[in-house]
Write a protein that holds these residues in place. Structure first.
Motif, mmCIF file in Angstrom:
data_model
loop_
_atom_site.group_PDB
_atom_site.id
_atom_site.type_symbol
_atom_site.label_atom_id
_atom_site.label_comp_id
_atom_site.label_asym_id
_atom_site.label_seq_id
_atom_site.Cartn_x
_atom_site.Cartn_y
_atom_site.Cartn_z
ATOM 1 N N THR A 176 0.912 -1.124 -0.044
ATOM 2 C CA THR A 176 -0.103 0.009 0.058
ATOM 3 C C THR A 176 0.864 1.297 0.148
ATOM 4 O O THR A 176 0.664 2.437 -0.928
ATOM 5 C CB THR A 176 -1.144 -0.033 1.129
ATOM 6 O OG1 THR A 176 -1.697 -1.125 1.200
ATOM 7 C CG2 THR A 176 -1.785 1.334 1.218
ATOM 8 N N ILE A 177 2.030 1.299 0.792
ATOM 9 C CA ILE A 177 2.674 2.545 0.929
ATOM 10 C C ILE A 177 3.494 2.902 -0.413
ATOM 11 O O ILE A 177 3.840 3.946 -0.799
ATOM 12 C CB ILE A 177 3.713 2.536 2.101
ATOM 13 C CG1 ILE A 177 4.581 1.541 2.215
ATOM 14 C CG2 ILE A 177 2.683 2.765 3.286
ATOM 15 C CD1 ILE A 177 5.521 1.887 3.407
ATOM 16 N N LEU A 178 3.882 1.469 -1.101
ATOM 17 C CA LEU A 178 4.571 1.557 -2.294
ATOM 18 C C LEU A 178 3.962 2.288 -3.395
ATOM 19 O O LEU A 178 4.138 2.968 -4.155
ATOM 20 C CB LEU A 178 5.034 0.154 -2.644
ATOM 21 C CG LEU A 178 5.718 0.113 -4.052
ATOM 22 C CD1 LEU A 178 7.122 1.013 -4.174
ATOM 23 C CD2 LEU A 178 6.165 -1.338 -4.389
ATOM 24 N N GLU A 183 2.413 6.848 -6.713
ATOM 25 C CA GLU A 183 1.332 7.686 -7.017
ATOM 26 C C GLU A 183 1.601 9.266 -6.838
ATOM 27 O O GLU A 183 1.401 10.156 -7.813
ATOM 28 C CB GLU A 183 -0.177 7.482 -6.398
ATOM 29 C CG GLU A 183 -0.829 6.129 -6.816
ATOM 30 C CD GLU A 183 -1.991 5.998 -6.048
ATOM 31 O OE1 GLU A 183 -2.941 5.509 -6.689
ATOM 32 O OE2 GLU A 183 -2.288 6.089 -4.841
ATOM 33 N N ALA A 184 1.968 9.495 -5.722
ATOM 34 C CA ALA A 184 2.685 10.724 -5.306
ATOM 35 C C ALA A 184 3.776 11.272 -6.462
ATOM 36 O O ALA A 184 3.859 12.410 -6.630
ATOM 37 C CB ALA A 184 3.104 10.836 -3.925
ATOM 38 N N ALA A 187 1.858 11.987 -9.344
ATOM 39 C CA ALA A 187 1.250 13.486 -9.468
ATOM 40 C C ALA A 187 1.981 14.754 -9.350
ATOM 41 O O ALA A 187 1.582 15.646 -9.897
ATOM 42 C CB ALA A 187 0.355 13.387 -7.980
ATOM 43 N N ALA A 188 3.253 14.412 -8.973
ATOM 44 C CA ALA A 188 4.185 15.482 -9.018
ATOM 45 C C ALA A 188 4.855 16.002 -10.421
ATOM 46 O O ALA A 188 5.330 16.942 -10.641
ATOM 47 C CB ALA A 188 5.454 15.139 -8.060
ATOM 48 N N LEU A 189 4.414 15.038 -11.313
ATOM 49 C CA LEU A 189 4.969 15.377 -12.635
ATOM 50 C C LEU A 189 4.392 16.346 -13.379
ATOM 51 O O LEU A 189 3.114 16.606 -13.112
ATOM 52 C CB LEU A 189 4.913 13.814 -13.570
ATOM 53 C CG LEU A 189 5.986 12.920 -13.222
ATOM 54 C CD1 LEU A 189 5.681 11.635 -14.236
ATOM 55 C CD2 LEU A 189 7.375 13.231 -13.325
ATOM 56 N N PRO A 190 4.894 17.155 -14.301
ATOM 57 C CA PRO A 190 4.046 18.130 -14.948
ATOM 58 C C PRO A 190 3.158 17.522 -15.804
ATOM 59 O O PRO A 190 2.834 16.307 -16.364
ATOM 60 C CB PRO A 190 5.224 18.983 -15.689
ATOM 61 C CG PRO A 190 6.426 18.170 -15.686
ATOM 62 C CD PRO A 190 6.222 17.034 -14.676
#
Length: 190
Positions: A176-178, A183-184, A187-190
């Protein structure tokens, strides 16, 4: 018409468990048809003999080719395993797609290191729903492992892979944390 009906019946018939399956199925292969055997418990000589017989009887079977390659690889016979790995990939066997991709990513078992081939195979395993591919492909893509390769590295597709992987993780804390970490990063990608 009769040929079509016969083909459909054969496709839906349950697979017959062979001695090869009993001796060489991988525990994390979701398409195995019997309990898996951890690497440390594989009797390579017996597994190779059983899997050679099984592949001789059913040469196009991706599962059996994968298991023969697995046993040969564990016996330190990676070059001899190569044609069986390729036969399993040709059969589009999801476990083989992931494992052979991983082998090429790291250059293991006498296989040449080839990040682009690895990316294609691991992505194909993800498209077939293989959990390791669903999580591994976005991870390695974000690490830059497939940089410069023609393999599709679409942000939306990778998010969808991770969504598909979530229920397969069955609430496992580390998985789950992987997934959340990947995902984080996506999400940080432009």
């Amino acid at each position: 018409m009769l040929t079509t009906v016969l083909a459909l019946l054969l496709q839906s018939a349950p697979a017959v468990v062979t001695e090869c399956d009993r001796l060489a199925a991988h525990p994390s292969d979701p398409d195995r048809i019997t309990a898996g055997v951890p690497e440390s418990k594989v009797d390579t000589a017996a597994a190779i003999a059983a899997c050679q017989a099984a592949v001789a009887a059913d040469p196009a079977n991706g599962r059996l080719n994968y298991q023969l390659a697995r046993a040969l690889g564990y016996a330190g016979r990676g070059k001899e395993a190569a044609p069986y790995r390729e036969a399993a990939v040709k059969a589009d066997y999801p476990q083989a797609l992931f494992v052979v991709g991983y082998i090429h990513l790291l250059g293991l078992n006498d296989a040449p290191k080839d990040a682009c081939k690895a990316g294609e195979l691991i992505r194909r395993s993800a498209l077939k729903g293989r959990h390791a591919g669903l999580v591994g492909f976005p991870h390695w893509s974000l690490q830059g492992a497939f940089k410069g390769c023609a393999v599709k590295q679409d942000k939306a597709e990778m998010r969808a892979f991770l969504e598909q992987a979530k229920p397969m993780s069955r609430g496992d804390y580390y998985q789950t944390i992987l997934i959340e970490s990947i995902e984080a990063r996506l999400a940080a990608l432009p």
